[in-house]
Motif scaffolding. Sequence first.
Motif, PDB file in Angstrom:
ATOM      1  N   GLU A  66       0.816  -1.212   0.000  1.00 38.46           N
ATOM      2  CA  GLU A  66       0.000   0.000   0.000  1.00 38.46           C
ATOM      3  C   GLU A  66       0.849   1.262   0.000  1.00 38.46           C
ATOM      4  OE1 GLU A  66      -3.198   0.361  -0.511  1.00 38.46           O
ATOM      5  OE2 GLU A  66      -3.180  -1.810  -0.771  1.00 38.46           O
ATOM      6  N   GLN A  67       1.918   1.226   0.784  1.00 40.42           N
ATOM      7  CA  GLN A  67       2.701   2.442   0.954  1.00 40.42           C
ATOM      8  C   GLN A  67       3.665   2.694  -0.208  1.00 40.42           C
ATOM      9  OE1 GLN A  67       2.322   4.802   3.040  1.00 40.42           O
ATOM     10  NE2 GLN A  67       4.160   5.964   2.666  1.00 40.42           N
ATOM     11  N   TYR A  68       4.260   1.654  -0.737  1.00 41.21           N
ATOM     12  CA  TYR A  68       5.346   1.859  -1.708  1.00 41.21           C
ATOM     13  C   TYR A  68       5.023   1.406  -3.121  1.00 41.21           C
ATOM     14  CZ  TYR A  68       7.905   3.258   2.362  1.00 41.21           C
ATOM     15  OH  TYR A  68       8.277   3.934   3.489  1.00 41.21           O
ATOM     16  N   ARG A  70       1.565   1.723  -4.388  1.00 42.99           N
ATOM     17  CA  ARG A  70       0.163   2.051  -4.563  1.00 42.99           C
ATOM     18  C   ARG A  70      -0.083   2.717  -5.914  1.00 42.99           C
ATOM     19  NH1 ARG A  70       0.161   5.478  -0.985  1.00 42.99           N
ATOM     20  NH2 ARG A  70      -0.248   7.386  -2.133  1.00 42.99           N
ATOM     21  N   ARG A  71       0.925   3.466  -6.383  1.00 47.80           N
ATOM     22  CA  ARG A  71       0.731   4.273  -7.584  1.00 47.80           C
ATOM     23  C   ARG A  71       1.357   3.675  -8.836  1.00 47.80           C
ATOM     24  NH1 ARG A  71      -0.922   9.578  -6.751  1.00 47.80           N
ATOM     25  NH2 ARG A  71      -1.213   9.511  -8.956  1.00 47.80           N
ATOM     26  N   LYS A 183      -6.719   6.360 -14.592  1.00 47.23           N
ATOM     27  CA  LYS A 183      -6.253   7.601 -15.230  1.00 47.23           C
ATOM     28  C   LYS A 183      -6.610   8.831 -14.402  1.00 47.23           C
ATOM     29  CE  LYS A 183      -5.373   6.662 -20.007  1.00 47.23           C
ATOM     30  NZ  LYS A 183      -6.136   5.502 -20.476  1.00 47.23           N
ATOM     31  N   TYR A 184      -7.668   8.708 -13.585  1.00 47.26           N
ATOM     32  CA  TYR A 184      -8.095   9.874 -12.811  1.00 47.26           C
ATOM     33  C   TYR A 184      -7.060  10.321 -11.797  1.00 47.26           C
ATOM     34  CZ  TYR A 184      -9.250   6.139  -9.556  1.00 47.26           C
ATOM     35  OH  TYR A 184      -9.174   5.042  -8.734  1.00 47.26           O
ATOM     36  N   ARG A 185      -6.029   9.522 -11.546  1.00 47.26           N
ATOM     37  CA  ARG A 185      -4.981  10.005 -10.636  1.00 47.26           C
ATOM     38  C   ARG A 185      -3.665  10.224 -11.371  1.00 47.26           C
ATOM     39  NH1 ARG A 185      -3.809   4.776  -6.688  1.00 47.26           N
ATOM     40  NH2 ARG A 185      -3.020   3.431  -8.325  1.00 47.26           N
ATOM     41  N   ASP A 186      -3.800  10.479 -12.680  1.00 46.97           N
ATOM     42  CA  ASP A 186      -2.641  10.709 -13.516  1.00 46.97           C
ATOM     43  C   ASP A 186      -2.671  12.161 -13.994  1.00 46.97           C
ATOM     44  OD1 ASP A 186      -0.674  10.661 -15.345  1.00 46.97           O
ATOM     45  OD2 ASP A 186      -1.393   8.887 -16.438  1.00 46.97           O
ATOM     46  N   ALA A 187      -1.613  12.914 -13.703  1.00 48.95           N
ATOM     47  CA  ALA A 187      -1.596  14.344 -14.052  1.00 48.95           C
ATOM     48  C   ALA A 187      -1.870  14.565 -15.538  1.00 48.95           C
ATOM     49  CB  ALA A 187      -0.251  14.950 -13.670  1.00 48.95           C
ATOM     50  N   ASP A 189      -3.852  13.259 -17.429  1.00 51.63           N
ATOM     51  CA  ASP A 189      -5.241  13.118 -17.829  1.00 51.63           C
ATOM     52  C   ASP A 189      -6.055  14.391 -17.576  1.00 51.63           C
ATOM     53  OD1 ASP A 189      -6.721  11.087 -19.115  1.00 51.63           O
ATOM     54  OD2 ASP A 189      -8.032  10.984 -17.366  1.00 51.63           O
ATOM     55  N   TYR A 190      -5.416  15.424 -17.036  1.00 52.39           N
ATOM     56  CA  TYR A 190      -6.125  16.678 -16.771  1.00 52.39           C
ATOM     57  C   TYR A 190      -5.669  17.744 -17.759  1.00 52.39           C
ATOM     58  CZ  TYR A 190      -7.922  14.458 -12.629  1.00 52.39           C
ATOM     59  OH  TYR A 190      -8.567  13.605 -11.782  1.00 52.39           O
ATOM     60  N   LYS A 191      -6.427  17.909 -18.815  1.00 54.64           N
ATOM     61  CA  LYS A 191      -6.046  18.863 -19.858  1.00 54.64           C
ATOM     62  C   LYS A 191      -6.769  20.183 -19.611  1.00 54.64           C
ATOM     63  CE  LYS A 191      -4.313  15.607 -23.023  1.00 54.64           C
ATOM     64  NZ  LYS A 191      -3.482  15.006 -21.964  1.00 54.64           N
ATOM     65  N   ALA A 192      -6.017  21.258 -19.526  1.00 54.51           N
ATOM     66  CA  ALA A 192      -6.613  22.538 -19.170  1.00 54.51           C
ATOM     67  C   ALA A 192      -6.555  23.545 -20.321  1.00 54.51           C
ATOM     68  CB  ALA A 192      -5.898  23.104 -17.955  1.00 54.51           C
TER      69      ALA A 192
END
Lengths: 205, 328
Positions: A66-68, A70-71, A183-187, A189-192
């Motif tokens: 979980e700690q190392y 998780r991502r 993808k929702y926790r992938d930078a 995936d946020y297009k501005a």
Amino acid sequence: MTIQSLDPRVSRLGLTSLQNDDAEQATVNQFPTFQVFTQKKEDKPFEHGGIVHAPNIEMALIFAKEQYSRRFTCSGLAVAATTSVKTTDVSENKEDIYNLIQEPAVSSSEKEPYEIFHLNKRGKQTVYAGSVEAGSFEEAAWEAKKAFQNDKPVYNLWLIRRNDILFIDEEDKDIWATLGDKKYRDALDYKATDKIKAFKEEQNR
Amino acid sequence: MYGGGNTFEAPKQNEMQAEDPQKLAEFEARIERGEKIEPSDWMPALYRKQLIRMIEQHAHSEIIGALPEGTWITRAPGFRRKLALMAKVQDEVGHAQLLYSAAETLGKSREDMLSDLISGKSKYSNIFNYPAFTWADTAVIAWLVDAGAIVNQLANSRGSYAPYSRALERICAEESFHLKYGHHAVIHLATGTPTQRKMVQEALNRWWAPLMHFFGPPDKMSVHTEVLMKWKVKMATNDDMRQQFLDMYVPKIWELGLTIPDENLRKNEETGKWDYTEPDWEEFKRVINGDGPLNKERLAVRRIAEERGRWVRNALLKSEANYVTPLA
């Protein structure tokens, strides 16, 4: 006393303090710590990630996941109790710590595998170098010197008996199967930019 | 990533006299060469003390910072934002664990740090003593508070203490998602209906003063931290970090047609720096000393979580468990 918060969501939780805890303070208040090693890909060495606190080594492996990892997915994960890791001093200014290691006076007949880790630069993670057969930590350090010393300085050695390390089983590696496609926790995936551009164009019209 | 506005104690006059001058010289030479300090190295007591204080404050800020956002998970508009916010809160708590571990290598146990948080002895980032009234507040937190923290943390990751740098390297990698997620949420509101625009503007108005407080008191008011800068514990002055934040984010706020509640805020063409109205530093002091809108509640929520989990920890504790200071 129930918490009355400015935040209605906190108030709704109905949190009340138990108020009876000072009496039951345990004499031991610490879980032991375990050093965690992750292997990101099959062809990469294990690398120290950090520590976890856990009641035993099996739980430590679960917490470590979980700690190392998780991502991101790993191809391997291992933990060892901090008390089972033997370390040398940390050298400085390009001094190779292997130069300080002497041949042990006695040699044991019974040998077992030891895993050797190197700190290749101060401030970087300690990484796996390889394993040696030895009868004690002193012998393991000497064997490591013969096997792994080269012209690049090593600042610190970690030595662990292989029997003290818990590796994740091959069949348990599906714990990482849930990591794909979040993808929702992938930078990325946020297009501005497009939205801001469209907004500005509308303002200027 | 939430660390910022660390409060440092002024080093006392006699604090350095007990140190071995030769060891101190070697220690300083190592930092001068750009080598990091590992936990088993000799270090001055003051270095150890200030680092524990700073890393511990940072860890507490991650834990407490997860509270205002955590309560919004069930109210986040849409399934995707719920997932994203859940992932963000999970990241922040994970960051706290990494930071507690880094502080622990200096010899203070995690349990002692958690006790000092609950008792109010240790501080956390002052900004979390303010409430998140609306969804727009959480968007502003995710974008601008995380942005402020990134300015602070990128500086700190170049600091001299190896375990803290290692933790920050991982933390910064995860943090870019938080910033983008927050920016995206603010853009969505700012380019939306008049009601949405009003909501995000009001949130920005509420958070501006705490954001200006975030980097800590102005340099002319701060305690002298020369020795901490020389030892690469503190990597930039409060004012420098505040300027960097304004430089990077004021244009991004303005381009969304939002206003900032400070009529004196503008870039001074002569100095190249931002002019602004000093926020109320008396309020900052009052809130950091416990008298903010949410100080008591934040600690109470944390204490209750600790109490309710205690039976599980006690059931698992073994008296033969041998605690030693972790390695790195």
